[in-house]
Design a protein around this motif. Structure first.
Motif, PDB file in Angstrom:
ATOM      1  N   UNK A  76       3.671  -5.540   5.373  1.00 48.97           N
ATOM      2  CA  UNK A  76       3.085  -6.577   4.509  1.00 48.97           C
ATOM      3  C   UNK A  76       1.988  -5.987   3.626  1.00 48.97           C
ATOM      4  N   UNK A  77       1.191  -5.084   4.185  1.00 50.91           N
ATOM      5  CA  UNK A  77       0.135  -4.434   3.400  1.00 50.91           C
ATOM      6  C   UNK A  77       0.737  -3.617   2.268  1.00 50.91           C
ATOM      7  N   UNK A  78       1.794  -2.855   2.557  1.00 51.18           N
ATOM      8  CA  UNK A  78       2.447  -2.041   1.535  1.00 51.18           C
ATOM      9  C   UNK A  78       3.007  -2.916   0.419  1.00 51.18           C
ATOM     10  N   UNK A  79       3.670  -4.021   0.792  1.00 51.13           N
ATOM     11  CA  UNK A  79       4.213  -4.934  -0.221  1.00 51.13           C
ATOM     12  C   UNK A  79       3.093  -5.559  -1.044  1.00 51.13           C
ATOM     13  N   UNK A  80       1.981  -5.887  -0.395  1.00 50.48           N
ATOM     14  CA  UNK A  80       0.857  -6.498  -1.119  1.00 50.48           C
ATOM     15  C   UNK A  80       0.235  -5.506  -2.101  1.00 50.48           C
TER      16      UNK A  80
END
Length: 334
Positions: free
Chosen positions: A160-164
């Motif tokens: 989720x952090x990478x996508x954000x």
């Protein structure tokens, strides 16, 4: 323009240099981005010259870790913007397209404790939004669970952090052609782990500029995936008709797992495509926008309601009466 991004995992060995020369001769790219060279600047310069590239930018490794190199042919006009142990950022004066665009070779830290530092570098590079921008390299992270096979599942918060981070940088995955996974470890089936750590991402200006190349690359891979999915569905249907013994059940479960994996992969792809299409067309007064609006309206439309006797009522007045009675009873005090 043809660009190759390759994590060479050490380019000092004669066998690696031989493989490099063979691959570069076969594909003849105009630009090449190397990661994990594990060589000093002078040594890496000698390696790229042996591969036939006189122009280049090298970044020293930290001990036995890292090391980057960007090299290009004489016909390509490159201007260096910035570099660090995580990236090399340049401007490309593209004669074919008749414009200038940004290229960033990126190498994310393979260590969890350094991951935030890698994302901070990427976010700092995103502040310059004046040009079409393409970022390629080994990010050492996956976006979705379907981008990993084998081993322990990836922590959802990391994905989720990478996508954000990519969303904040306004970068979108440009797809792939060929093998879904780009990294592999373990020779035995029970120890084998595969992940999609390498990828190319770009902003909408770059995607629009290379729209034809971008679409062409995706169509071949999607056709291959569709055929694979059809084979798995046929196999699953045949297995379901067989007599249930231990071997059949084992094969049935394995086929279901592979089919679910392919379906999840397709879902991730269309989720990314939907984001790109919406950004490209969604805020314009086009048939795409109106089609999406009508589709959403049709999906959200309530056509029938059941009354307290269990009968379905489709008349608007009857439905209003059913809804009124339901909410009146729901919010009334006993």
């Amino acid at each position: 323009m043809k660009i190759i991004s390759w994590n060479v995992r050490g380019s000092g060995r004669l066998q690696t240099v031989k493989r490099l020369r063979q691959m570069l001769k076969l594909h003849n790219p105009q630009m090449v981005f190397f990661m994990e060279t594990k060589l000093g600047r002078q040594q890496m310069e000698r390696v790229r010259r042996r591969c036939g590239y006189t122009n280049g930018i090298e970044v020293d490794p930290e001990g036995t870790r890292g090391g980057l190199c960007l090299t290009w042919r004489n016909e390509v006009d490159i201007t260096l913007s910035s570099f660090s142990k995580r990236h090399i950022d340049v401007f490309v004066d593209d004669n074919e397209k008749g414009c200038k665009w940004r290229f960033t070779g990126f190498y994310g830290s393979p260590y969890i404790q350094d991951r935030n530092e890698s994302w901070a570098v990427l976010k700092s590079l995103a502040t310059n939004k004046d040009f079409p921008w393409f970022v390629v390299g080994d990010f050492n992270e996956i976006m979705y669970g379907s981008e990993k096979k084998g081993g322990l599942p990836r922590d959802k918060r990391r994905m989720e952090l990478f996508r954000r981070i990519l969303k904040e940088c306004q970068l979108y995955d440009v797809g792939y052609e060929g093998s879904w996974f780009t990294w592999e470890r373990g020779n035995l089936p029970e120890t084998n782990i595969q992940e999609r750590l390498d990828r190319g991402v770009a902003n909408m200006e770059w995607i629009n500029m290379f729209q034809e190349d971008y679409k062409g690359g995706l169509s071949k891979s999607k056709m291959k995936e569709r055929r694979k999915k059809q084979v798995l569905i046929r196999k699953l249907t045949e297995l379901a008709k067989k007599e249930r013994d231990y071997e059949t059940l084992e094969e049935l479960i394995d086929t279901k797992i592979n089919l679910n994996f392919e379906l999840e992969k397709e879902e991730c792809y269309w989720e990314q495509r939907a984001q790109i299409d919406w950004i490209r067309y969604g805020d314009r007064n086009t048939s795409f926008f109106h089609g999406r609006a009508l589709q959403r309206r049709s999906k959200n439309l309530i056509r029938k309601l059941k009354n307290k006797d269990g009968r379905e009522m489709g008349d608007l007045q009857d439905m209003e009466g059913i809804a009124r009675c339901y909410f009146k009873k729901l919010f009334s005090t006993e």
